[in-house]
Design a protein around this motif. Structure first.
Motif, mmCIF file in Angstrom:
data_model
loop_
_atom_site.group_PDB
_atom_site.id
_atom_site.type_symbol
_atom_site.label_atom_id
_atom_site.label_comp_id
_atom_site.label_asym_id
_atom_site.label_seq_id
_atom_site.Cartn_x
_atom_site.Cartn_y
_atom_site.Cartn_z
ATOM 1 N N SER A 193 0.847 -1.230 0.144
ATOM 2 C CA SER A 193 0.039 0.068 -0.028
ATOM 3 C C SER A 193 0.761 1.281 0.127
ATOM 4 O O SER A 193 1.946 1.268 0.698
ATOM 5 C CB SER A 193 -0.952 0.027 0.952
ATOM 6 N N THR A 194 0.382 2.203 -0.669
ATOM 7 C CA THR A 194 1.168 3.520 -0.669
ATOM 8 C C THR A 194 0.300 4.609 0.333
ATOM 9 O O THR A 194 0.496 5.674 0.401
ATOM 10 C CB THR A 194 1.014 4.086 -1.948
ATOM 11 N N LEU A 195 -0.754 4.121 1.103
ATOM 12 C CA LEU A 195 -1.761 4.795 1.836
ATOM 13 C C LEU A 195 -1.545 4.717 3.314
ATOM 14 O O LEU A 195 -1.273 3.891 3.873
ATOM 15 C CB LEU A 195 -3.320 4.419 1.591
ATOM 16 N N GLU A 196 -1.505 5.838 3.936
ATOM 17 C CA GLU A 196 -1.168 5.995 5.302
ATOM 18 C C GLU A 196 -2.021 5.345 6.038
ATOM 19 O O GLU A 196 -1.823 4.717 7.143
ATOM 20 C CB GLU A 196 -1.231 7.561 5.870
ATOM 21 N N PRO A 199 24.722 16.949 3.880
ATOM 22 C CA PRO A 199 25.218 16.949 5.096
ATOM 23 C C PRO A 199 24.315 16.110 6.210
ATOM 24 O O PRO A 199 23.215 16.051 6.083
ATOM 25 C CB PRO A 199 25.202 18.381 5.609
ATOM 26 N N ILE A 200 24.899 15.585 7.275
ATOM 27 C CA ILE A 200 24.046 14.650 8.077
ATOM 28 C C ILE A 200 23.162 15.908 8.931
ATOM 29 O O ILE A 200 22.186 15.253 9.542
ATOM 30 C CB ILE A 200 24.948 14.286 9.407
ATOM 31 N N GLY A 201 23.546 17.187 8.915
ATOM 32 C CA GLY A 201 22.497 18.068 9.720
ATOM 33 C C GLY A 201 20.979 18.102 9.021
ATOM 34 O O GLY A 201 20.085 18.683 9.700
ATOM 35 N N PHE A 202 20.966 17.620 7.756
ATOM 36 C CA PHE A 202 19.757 17.655 7.190
ATOM 37 C C PHE A 202 18.654 16.927 7.935
ATOM 38 O O PHE A 202 17.355 17.322 7.825
ATOM 39 C CB PHE A 202 20.126 17.202 5.845
ATOM 40 N N PHE A 203 19.251 16.006 8.570
ATOM 41 C CA PHE A 203 18.194 15.099 9.373
ATOM 42 C C PHE A 203 18.503 15.320 10.936
ATOM 43 O O PHE A 203 17.740 14.321 11.781
ATOM 44 C CB PHE A 203 18.635 13.470 9.264
ATOM 45 N N ALA A 204 18.871 16.633 11.406
ATOM 46 C CA ALA A 204 19.326 16.540 12.791
ATOM 47 C C ALA A 204 17.780 16.675 13.764
ATOM 48 O O ALA A 204 16.895 16.909 13.057
ATOM 49 C CB ALA A 204 19.965 18.243 12.908
ATOM 50 N N LEU A 205 18.174 16.497 14.953
ATOM 51 C CA LEU A 205 17.156 16.246 15.740
ATOM 52 C C LEU A 205 16.461 17.671 15.973
ATOM 53 O O LEU A 205 15.284 17.481 16.331
ATOM 54 C CB LEU A 205 17.638 15.635 17.049
ATOM 55 N N ASP A 206 17.219 18.692 15.934
ATOM 56 C CA ASP A 206 16.531 19.907 16.231
ATOM 57 C C ASP A 206 16.064 20.669 15.003
ATOM 58 O O ASP A 206 15.865 21.804 15.018
ATOM 59 C CB ASP A 206 17.493 20.760 17.131
ATOM 60 N N ARG A 207 16.028 20.119 13.794
ATOM 61 C CA ARG A 207 15.644 20.657 12.473
ATOM 62 C C ARG A 207 14.154 20.917 12.762
ATOM 63 O O ARG A 207 13.425 20.463 13.501
ATOM 64 C CB ARG A 207 15.859 19.648 11.497
ATOM 65 N N GLN A 208 13.850 21.849 11.840
ATOM 66 C CA GLN A 208 12.193 22.199 11.516
ATOM 67 C C GLN A 208 11.887 21.180 10.887
ATOM 68 O O GLN A 208 12.462 20.394 9.889
ATOM 69 C CB GLN A 208 12.043 23.340 10.826
ATOM 70 N N PRO A 209 10.596 20.446 10.800
ATOM 71 C CA PRO A 209 9.700 19.513 10.017
ATOM 72 C C PRO A 209 10.109 19.748 8.598
ATOM 73 O O PRO A 209 10.000 20.929 8.018
ATOM 74 C CB PRO A 209 8.320 19.468 10.232
ATOM 75 N N LEU A 210 10.409 18.943 7.567
ATOM 76 C CA LEU A 210 10.743 18.893 6.293
ATOM 77 C C LEU A 210 9.317 18.698 5.577
ATOM 78 O O LEU A 210 8.794 17.703 5.818
ATOM 79 C CB LEU A 210 11.659 17.517 5.843
ATOM 80 N N LEU A 211 9.211 19.802 4.950
ATOM 81 C CA LEU A 211 7.782 19.619 4.184
ATOM 82 C C LEU A 211 7.838 18.870 2.960
ATOM 83 O O LEU A 211 8.967 18.999 2.118
ATOM 84 C CB LEU A 211 7.661 21.202 3.624
ATOM 85 N N THR A 212 7.004 18.230 2.667
ATOM 86 C CA THR A 212 6.737 17.318 1.551
ATOM 87 C C THR A 212 5.457 17.406 0.902
ATOM 88 O O THR A 212 4.548 17.716 1.741
ATOM 89 C CB THR A 212 7.084 15.743 2.118
ATOM 90 N N ASP A 213 5.351 16.725 -0.111
ATOM 91 C CA ASP A 213 3.868 16.661 -0.790
ATOM 92 C C ASP A 213 2.863 15.691 -0.065
ATOM 93 O O ASP A 213 1.653 16.246 -0.071
ATOM 94 C CB ASP A 213 4.045 15.946 -2.144
ATOM 95 N N GLN A 214 3.332 14.680 0.589
ATOM 96 C CA GLN A 214 2.527 13.905 1.316
ATOM 97 C C GLN A 214 3.362 13.213 2.318
ATOM 98 O O GLN A 214 4.493 13.014 2.353
ATOM 99 C CB GLN A 214 1.690 12.757 0.320
ATOM 100 N N LEU A 215 2.523 12.644 3.581
ATOM 101 C CA LEU A 215 3.132 12.045 4.707
ATOM 102 C C LEU A 215 3.134 10.614 4.546
ATOM 103 O O LEU A 215 2.436 10.114 5.415
ATOM 104 C CB LEU A 215 2.463 12.639 6.094
ATOM 105 N N ASN A 216 3.590 9.806 3.750
ATOM 106 C CA ASN A 216 3.312 8.528 3.503
ATOM 107 C C ASN A 216 4.813 7.863 2.970
ATOM 108 O O ASN A 216 5.857 8.673 2.903
ATOM 109 C CB ASN A 216 2.236 8.028 2.770
ATOM 110 N N VAL A 217 4.818 6.705 2.625
ATOM 111 C CA VAL A 217 6.013 5.921 2.131
ATOM 112 C C VAL A 217 6.493 6.545 0.652
ATOM 113 O O VAL A 217 7.507 6.465 0.480
ATOM 114 C CB VAL A 217 5.819 4.556 2.084
ATOM 115 N N LEU A 218 5.757 7.226 -0.084
ATOM 116 C CA LEU A 218 6.261 7.827 -1.243
ATOM 117 C C LEU A 218 6.473 9.375 -1.016
ATOM 118 O O LEU A 218 6.571 10.091 -2.125
ATOM 119 C CB LEU A 218 5.015 7.699 -2.298
ATOM 120 N N ALA A 219 6.828 9.991 0.186
ATOM 121 C CA ALA A 219 7.167 11.196 0.330
ATOM 122 C C ALA A 219 8.239 11.787 -0.355
ATOM 123 O O ALA A 219 9.035 11.100 -0.652
ATOM 124 C CB ALA A 219 7.446 11.614 1.733
#
Length: 412
Positions: free
Chosen positions: A285-288, A392-412
């Motif tokens: 499935s691609t559905l949340e 950079p590893i900082g792209f995934f940092a714990l203190d980052r802002q949420p990364l905006l994506t088209d959708q919040l699922n496995v195909l983000a």
């Protein structure tokens, strides 16, 4: 109770933990130990991965990172140093059916080409010429709709240099390569305690009572990551949810073998690819809404519900209408950890000095693993190596802002 020492103790022997171990050991003399609670490799998320090596993501940083991982899969023997590795790359292509018009597909193709990814924008005639078994419908498909009438005027994006890899075999190869580089791999070694002193991690305690002293401890425990963080008393702001995911499979008739790529079809709520030498198709499935929280990862029911399999097979047959409605339908379940905030991993040191989190891959972990390993190894060793990434590893940092994506699922 025995005591030993290591520079780095990695909790979790899946594809993420093993990639970190191998990448660190191949560029340094640091002593690395991997602690896996299971009795065999691939019993967690890795063994259930569909391992599709797609490179199309919403975020360009992700495109770059996964492109670099795909280069690893394309050069696996060179990367691992194994002359006869178990795992193989299958560059059969990844086809996207997103419901986009011609201009949107062309723009997406141009974006991906700018990162060196080989792609093609296909109209309905182009698709039929390449893959005559695939339906070029551009209308959303749903079992709940009273009637579906196909509109065969869709436009599609094809990643020509992607496909799928062999997940469990890849993990086994990495274990062989890591041990060759001096990594200790301990199976049946559940971590039950995290030592600390003065705000710094000091090592781990195993279920049998043995202790391993280490100045760096990495939580790469996949769906068990929250339990490990609790042992360390570490809190983090991301909602990491162990998630049960189901995959179905059915036979492919001989006349369809080799006739289609891996397909990401959010219009039908399904993805699929060939498996078992082209004798089966696996689909998920691609559905949340099809992702189910696993309250206790140790109590996973590995059998997929027939209701799920039968609902998803309808979307499969919509995209592959010549696939016969016969043959046994099967299914199994695995686990991954979904970051419910932005479906991207968190990678970095926690508030406990020396205790690192590498968690929340949301179904993307296999294809990201080589470069996540490279990022962590660069951080631990200060050394670069071939097959590294510029992300950079900082792209995934714990203190980052949420990364905006088209959708919040496995195909983000």
């Amino acid at each position: 109770m025995a005591s030993s020492t290591a520079d780095i103790a990695i909790i979790g022997g899946g594809i993420i933990g093993m990639s970190i171990a191998f990448q660190t050991a191949r560029r340094s003399s640091l002593q690395v130990v991997v602690l896996e609670k299971a009795g065999g490799l691939g019993e967690g998320s890795t063994g259930a991965s569909s391992a599709i090596t797609r490179q199309r993501y919403t975020r360009n940083e992700m495109v770059e990172l996964v492109r670099d991982s795909n280069r690893v899969f394309q050069n696996w023997s060179e990367y691992t140093g194994l002359s006869n590795p178990r795992a193989s790359n299958h560059p059969i292509g990844v086809l996207w059916s997103l419901g986009d018009d011609q201009a949107a597909v062309a723009a997406d193709a141009s974006r991906l080409r700018s990162y060196g990814i080989k792609v093609a924008a296909l109209g309905p005639a182009d698709l039929t010429d390449r893959y005559p078994h695939i339906n070029p419908c551009n209308h959303p498909f749903s079992l709940e709709a009273e009637h579906h009438e196909c509109n065969t005027a869709g436009h599609f994006l094809l990643e020509e240099d992607a496909g799928y890899f062999e997940a469990t075999s890849a993990l086994e190869d990495l274990a062989v390569a890591a041990k060759r580089e001096g990594v200790d791999l301990l199976m049946n070694s559940e971590v039950v305690g995290i030592g600390q002193s003065g705000g710094r991690v000091t090592g781990v305690t195993l279920s049998g009572g043995d202790r391993i002293d280490a100045g760096i401890v990495v939580n790469a425990a996949g769906p068990w990551c929250n339990k490990v963080n609790a042992l360390a008393g570490v809190e983090q702001p991301w909602k990491l949810v162990p998630t049960r995911i189901a995959v179905g499979h059915r036979p492919i008739p001989p006349d369809m073998v080799g006739s289609f790529p891996a397909v990401a079809d959010p219009l039908g709520g399904v993805y699929f690819r060939p498996e078992a030498g082209g004798q089966q198709v696996i689909f998920g499935s691609t559905l949340e809404e099809d992702e189910m929280e696993a309250v206790d990862p140790d109590a996973l029911n590995r059998l997929a519900e027939q209701s799920f399999v039968h609902s998803k097979v309808q979307g499969l047959h919509h995209r592959l209408p010549e696939l016969p409605f016969k043959g046994l339908l099967g299914g199994m379940c695995g686990l991954y950890t979904v970051n419910r905030v932005d479906v991207h991993p968190i990678v970095g040191m926690s508030d406990l000095d020396g205790f690192f989190l590498v968690n929340g891959f949301s179904g993307h972990g296999f294809k990201e693993a080589p470069m996540i390993g490279a990022q962590c190894a660069q951080l631990f060793t200060g050394e670069s190596a071939d097959f590294d990434t510029a992300v950079p590893i900082g792209f995934f940092a714990l203190d980052r802002q949420p990364l905006l994506t088209d959708q919040l699922n496995v195909l983000a």
